[in-house]
Design a protein around this motif. Sequence first.
Motif, PDB file in Angstrom:
ATOM      1  N   ASP A 118       0.840  -1.207   0.000  1.00 51.64           N
ATOM      2  CA  ASP A 118       0.000   0.000   0.000  1.00 51.64           C
ATOM      3  C   ASP A 118       0.869   1.249   0.000  1.00 51.64           C
ATOM      4  OD1 ASP A 118      -2.347  -1.427  -0.036  1.00 51.64           O
ATOM      5  OD2 ASP A 118      -2.714  -1.265   2.140  1.00 51.64           O
ATOM      6  N   LEU A 119       1.947   1.262   0.781  1.00 44.71           N
ATOM      7  CA  LEU A 119       2.836   2.412   0.814  1.00 44.71           C
ATOM      8  C   LEU A 119       3.496   2.634  -0.535  1.00 44.71           C
ATOM      9  CD1 LEU A 119       4.163   4.643   2.483  1.00 44.71           C
ATOM     10  CD2 LEU A 119       5.949   2.982   3.092  1.00 44.71           C
ATOM     11  N   ALA A 120       3.949   1.562  -1.175  1.00 44.21           N
ATOM     12  CA  ALA A 120       4.572   1.677  -2.497  1.00 44.21           C
ATOM     13  C   ALA A 120       3.573   2.188  -3.521  1.00 44.21           C
ATOM     14  CB  ALA A 120       5.149   0.333  -2.924  1.00 44.21           C
ATOM     15  N   ARG A 121       2.331   1.732  -3.438  1.00 45.50           N
ATOM     16  CA  ARG A 121       1.296   2.185  -4.364  1.00 45.50           C
ATOM     17  C   ARG A 121       1.006   3.669  -4.159  1.00 45.50           C
ATOM     18  NH1 ARG A 121      -3.843   3.042  -3.590  1.00 45.50           N
ATOM     19  NH2 ARG A 121      -3.898   1.911  -1.628  1.00 45.50           N
ATOM     20  N   LEU A 122       0.919   4.084  -2.888  1.00 49.38           N
ATOM     21  CA  LEU A 122       0.642   5.493  -2.609  1.00 49.38           C
ATOM     22  C   LEU A 122       1.783   6.389  -3.060  1.00 49.38           C
ATOM     23  CD1 LEU A 122      -1.017   5.285   0.912  1.00 49.38           C
ATOM     24  CD2 LEU A 122      -2.115   5.900  -1.229  1.00 49.38           C
ATOM     25  N   ILE A 123       3.011   5.935  -2.854  1.00 46.32           N
ATOM     26  CA  ILE A 123       4.159   6.727  -3.311  1.00 46.32           C
ATOM     27  C   ILE A 123       4.158   6.815  -4.829  1.00 46.32           C
ATOM     28  CG2 ILE A 123       6.689   6.724  -3.456  1.00 46.32           C
ATOM     29  CD1 ILE A 123       6.729   5.655  -0.595  1.00 46.32           C
ATOM     30  N   HIS A 124       3.834   5.740  -5.486  1.00 43.86           N
ATOM     31  CA  HIS A 124       3.795   5.736  -6.957  1.00 43.86           C
ATOM     32  C   HIS A 124       2.685   6.644  -7.485  1.00 43.86           C
ATOM     33  CE1 HIS A 124       4.334   4.348 -10.999  1.00 43.86           C
ATOM     34  NE2 HIS A 124       3.065   3.927 -11.060  1.00 43.86           N
ATOM     35  N   GLU A 125       1.522   6.607  -6.815  1.00 46.55           N
ATOM     36  CA  GLU A 125       0.407   7.452  -7.250  1.00 46.55           C
ATOM     37  C   GLU A 125       0.698   8.926  -7.010  1.00 46.55           C
ATOM     38  OE1 GLU A 125      -3.077   6.164  -5.190  1.00 46.55           O
ATOM     39  OE2 GLU A 125      -3.306   4.348  -6.399  1.00 46.55           O
TER      40      GLU A 125
END
Length: 135
Positions: A118-125
């Motif tokens: 989830d953290l990686a997805r949020l950083i990517h978004e």
Amino acid sequence: MDETSVGRQRAPTILRVLWLFAQRLRGRMTATICLLTALCLAGVVLALDHGDHLVASMDEQTTDDAYVRADLVSIASHIGGYVESVPVADNERVEAGQTVAVIRSDDYKARLDAAEADLARLIHEDGGSGVASVA
């Protein structure tokens, strides 16, 4: 009558009464002796048959309403989970900070992997700005 003839007549009468009394008691004594002998033999048979159980149970104590007086310490973990192992034995003395139970880490690894994803997805978004809002 003189005294000697009276004494001679009484002696056989007293002896005869004592002899009759002894005969009457002899029948009762025989029955009593037989009964006591039978009871003793029954006791010996029971002791031989169940003697090992009687001796073994002499050092055991049982009760239906016992209380235990002991030092009890409640132990609680900071996290919940399934116990994987208990590295201490029953009634073993433990020190503060000693591990008394190991909790399975499968659930926590899965949660950590999901949180990192989830953290990686949020950083990517967010575009890599480093500031992400977690909802």
